[in-house]
Structure formats: structure tokens, C-alpha cells
Design a protein around this motif. Sequence first.
Motif, PDB file in Angstrom:
ATOM      1  N   UNK A  90       7.740  -3.032   2.872  1.00  0.00           N
ATOM      2  CA  UNK A  90       8.577  -4.113   3.405  1.00  0.00           C
ATOM      3  C   UNK A  90       9.382  -3.642   4.615  1.00  0.00           C
ATOM      4  N   UNK A  91       9.902  -2.429   4.565  1.00  0.00           N
ATOM      5  CA  UNK A  91      10.653  -1.911   5.706  1.00  0.00           C
ATOM      6  C   UNK A  91       9.756  -1.614   6.894  1.00  0.00           C
ATOM      7  N   UNK A  92       8.477  -1.390   6.638  1.00  0.00           N
ATOM      8  CA  UNK A  92       7.509  -1.179   7.714  1.00  0.00           C
ATOM      9  C   UNK A  92       6.885  -2.488   8.190  1.00  0.00           C
ATOM     10  N   UNK A  93       7.459  -3.614   7.788  1.00  0.00           N
ATOM     11  CA  UNK A  93       6.961  -4.940   8.178  1.00  0.00           C
ATOM     12  C   UNK A  93       5.543  -5.185   7.665  1.00  0.00           C
ATOM     13  N   UNK A  94       5.268  -4.682   6.457  1.00  0.00           N
ATOM     14  CA  UNK A  94       3.979  -4.882   5.790  1.00  0.00           C
ATOM     15  C   UNK A  94       4.234  -5.406   4.379  1.00  0.00           C
ATOM     16  N   UNK A  95       4.880  -6.547   4.306  1.00  0.00           N
ATOM     17  CA  UNK A  95       5.329  -7.071   3.017  1.00  0.00           C
ATOM     18  C   UNK A  95       4.158  -7.431   2.108  1.00  0.00           C
ATOM     19  N   UNK A  96       3.122  -8.070   2.654  1.00  0.00           N
ATOM     20  CA  UNK A  96       1.975  -8.463   1.835  1.00  0.00           C
ATOM     21  C   UNK A  96       1.246  -7.240   1.281  1.00  0.00           C
ATOM     22  N   UNK A  97       1.099  -6.230   2.112  1.00  0.00           N
ATOM     23  CA  UNK A  97       0.475  -4.998   1.634  1.00  0.00           C
ATOM     24  C   UNK A  97       1.300  -4.373   0.519  1.00  0.00           C
ATOM     25  N   UNK A  98       2.622  -4.416   0.654  1.00  0.00           N
ATOM     26  CA  UNK A  98       3.476  -3.876  -0.398  1.00  0.00           C
ATOM     27  C   UNK A  98       3.354  -4.634  -1.703  1.00  0.00           C
ATOM     28  N   UNK A  99       3.225  -5.962  -1.623  1.00  0.00           N
ATOM     29  CA  UNK A  99       3.067  -6.758  -2.840  1.00  0.00           C
ATOM     30  C   UNK A  99       1.750  -6.433  -3.545  1.00  0.00           C
ATOM     31  N   UNK A 100       0.656  -6.369  -2.785  1.00  0.00           N
ATOM     32  CA  UNK A 100      -0.632  -6.054  -3.392  1.00  0.00           C
ATOM     33  C   UNK A 100      -0.661  -4.629  -3.932  1.00  0.00           C
ATOM     34  N   UNK A 101      -0.036  -3.713  -3.229  1.00  0.00           N
ATOM     35  CA  UNK A 101       0.005  -2.334  -3.702  1.00  0.00           C
ATOM     36  C   UNK A 101       0.812  -2.224  -4.992  1.00  0.00           C
ATOM     37  N   UNK A 102       1.898  -2.980  -5.094  1.00  0.00           N
ATOM     38  CA  UNK A 102       2.684  -2.973  -6.331  1.00  0.00           C
ATOM     39  C   UNK A 102       1.889  -3.562  -7.492  1.00  0.00           C
ATOM     40  N   UNK A 103       1.133  -4.642  -7.240  1.00  0.00           N
ATOM     41  CA  UNK A 103       0.304  -5.247  -8.290  1.00  0.00           C
ATOM     42  C   UNK A 103      -0.778  -4.269  -8.756  1.00  0.00           C
ATOM     43  N   UNK A 104      -1.429  -3.607  -7.808  1.00  0.00           N
ATOM     44  CA  UNK A 104      -2.467  -2.640  -8.166  1.00  0.00           C
ATOM     45  C   UNK A 104      -1.874  -1.482  -8.952  1.00  0.00           C
ATOM     46  N   UNK A 105      -0.681  -1.043  -8.568  1.00  0.00           N
ATOM     47  CA  UNK A 105      -0.042   0.066  -9.289  1.00  0.00           C
ATOM     48  C   UNK A 105       0.291  -0.323 -10.724  1.00  0.00           C
ATOM     49  N   UNK A 106       0.831  -1.512 -10.937  1.00  0.00           N
ATOM     50  CA  UNK A 106       1.154  -1.971 -12.295  1.00  0.00           C
ATOM     51  C   UNK A 106      -0.118  -2.102 -13.127  1.00  0.00           C
ATOM     52  N   UNK A 107      -1.185  -2.650 -12.530  1.00  0.00           N
ATOM     53  CA  UNK A 107      -2.455  -2.770 -13.254  1.00  0.00           C
ATOM     54  C   UNK A 107      -3.009  -1.398 -13.626  1.00  0.00           C
ATOM     55  N   UNK A 108      -2.894  -0.462 -12.717  1.00  0.00           N
ATOM     56  CA  UNK A 108      -3.382   0.898 -12.999  1.00  0.00           C
ATOM     57  C   UNK A 108      -2.599   1.538 -14.139  1.00  0.00           C
ATOM     58  N   UNK A 109      -1.299   1.338 -14.173  1.00  0.00           N
ATOM     59  CA  UNK A 109      -0.481   1.910 -15.247  1.00  0.00           C
ATOM     60  C   UNK A 109      -0.837   1.286 -16.590  1.00  0.00           C
ATOM     61  N   UNK A 110      -0.997  -0.031 -16.623  1.00  0.00           N
ATOM     62  CA  UNK A 110      -1.330  -0.701 -17.882  1.00  0.00           C
ATOM     63  C   UNK A 110      -2.709  -0.268 -18.395  1.00  0.00           C
TER      64      UNK A 110
END
Length: 239
Positions: A101-121
Motif C-alpha cells: 500500500x505504501x508503494x502504491x500497489x494496493x491491489x497487489x497487497x490485497x491479493x498477496x495477503x489473501x494468498x498468504x492467509x490461504x497458504x497458512x490455512x
Amino acid sequence: MEKHAEAHQAPPSYDSATTSGPPGYPVNQQPPAYNSMNDKIPERPTVPCVPAPGYCLPSAPPAMAAGERYWAYEMFFCFSDLPTCCGQMFCPCVVEYLTARKANLKKLGMWLAVVTVTCIMLSIVVNCMYTDMMQQQVETINTMNEPRRRHSGNDWFLLQVLCYALGMISLARFCMGLYLRSQIRSKFNIGPNRGMMGNLEDAVCVFCCYDCVMCQNKSTMDKFEREGLIYDSAPMVHA
């Protein structure tokens, strides 16, 4: 009579084209005429914009930032920023989203967070299934009796499918993390531009030390934010 005539005599006339005029008055000069549209109109003098005390001018966006910069610290010095290190350890999705988000890549950050949560589960599910199966096999070998619950071939097939899905999601996470790092490096002009060798070095760092790379990215973005290099063109609208 002569004195009376002199008193009523008309005042002298002054031509605007002449350079002479009445004493004490400026000369009436006409502005220059512009005959065609090609004539350049003289520019007005620019007044420098000086901020008032306590205020500062807005900084340039990241794409316009010039000059070579560096990361906040070396790769394996992530413990120098302990809050970021703890955040990446216990809640990596938040750290990755804030960095993007601070790098002006908010959508990439959202998808990366979703992928990270899925990977943990998926990791939790796979570990639980594999531990239960191994425990049943060890119990069977030690007691030489039938296990309480025999696992069928479908259970092993499901475990293999989940392991394959976990591997693919982890690969997608690494690729997205590599793209995020390359975007941060290019936008903020971090380090010398070494072309393919620089990309290869980032790829090795992300695939081998993903958490250290994310901590370095987050600390670097925090540093740039303190220095005023991060510019939000559209502020977030709060509900």
C-alpha cells in the motif's frame, strides 16, 4: 486688460508621442503593439512559493523521485526493526499489505495477503492430516494391533492433492513477493541497476529468505515515509 488676457490663456498642449511632458509628471508611454500572433508576449515575473512557518510543500510522487537510494538495512539485520520482524512472524499478511500500500500497489497487497492467509490455512490442514496418519502408523507398529481407525487410499490421495495445492500457492506467493520487491526497487531507484543479475539476486533472496526480504521491504518503506518520499495522490476515504 493684457494681464487679464494672459490669465485666461489656454494651457500648453503636450503630445503623447513626444518624450517631453509637463514638469513633475511621468512621460505617457504607450505599450508596444503586437502585429501578429507569432509575437511573444513578455512573461510575468514568477514569485517563489515560500511555505509559511509550520507548513511544508508536498513532496513528489515515488515515480518522480530522483537519486540513488538504498535499503533501510542489510538483508539479515531484520532484528534491528523488531516490531516489523514480530509482525512478519505472527501476522505476515498485514505486513505485506502495508508494504504494498505504501508503494502504491494496493491491489497487489490485497491479493498477496489473501494468498498468504490461504497458504497458512492449507499448511495447518496438511500438517494435522499428516501428523494423524503418522501417529496411527506408529501406534500400529508398536502395538502390533489393528489401529483404531484405518486410513483409506482416499485420505492419502486427498493429502497429496492438498500438498500439491500448497506448493502451487506458495510458488504464487513467492512470485508476487518478487514482483513487489522489483517494483519497490524500480520506483524508488534503490541500488545500482544491474539488469538481469539484479533480478536474479532478488529472486534468490525472495525464494530463500522470504520473511527477511519482507521485513527489509517494510522497514525501507517506513523509512521513505519518514523522509517524505511517499506521496498519496488520492487519500483514503474513511467510512
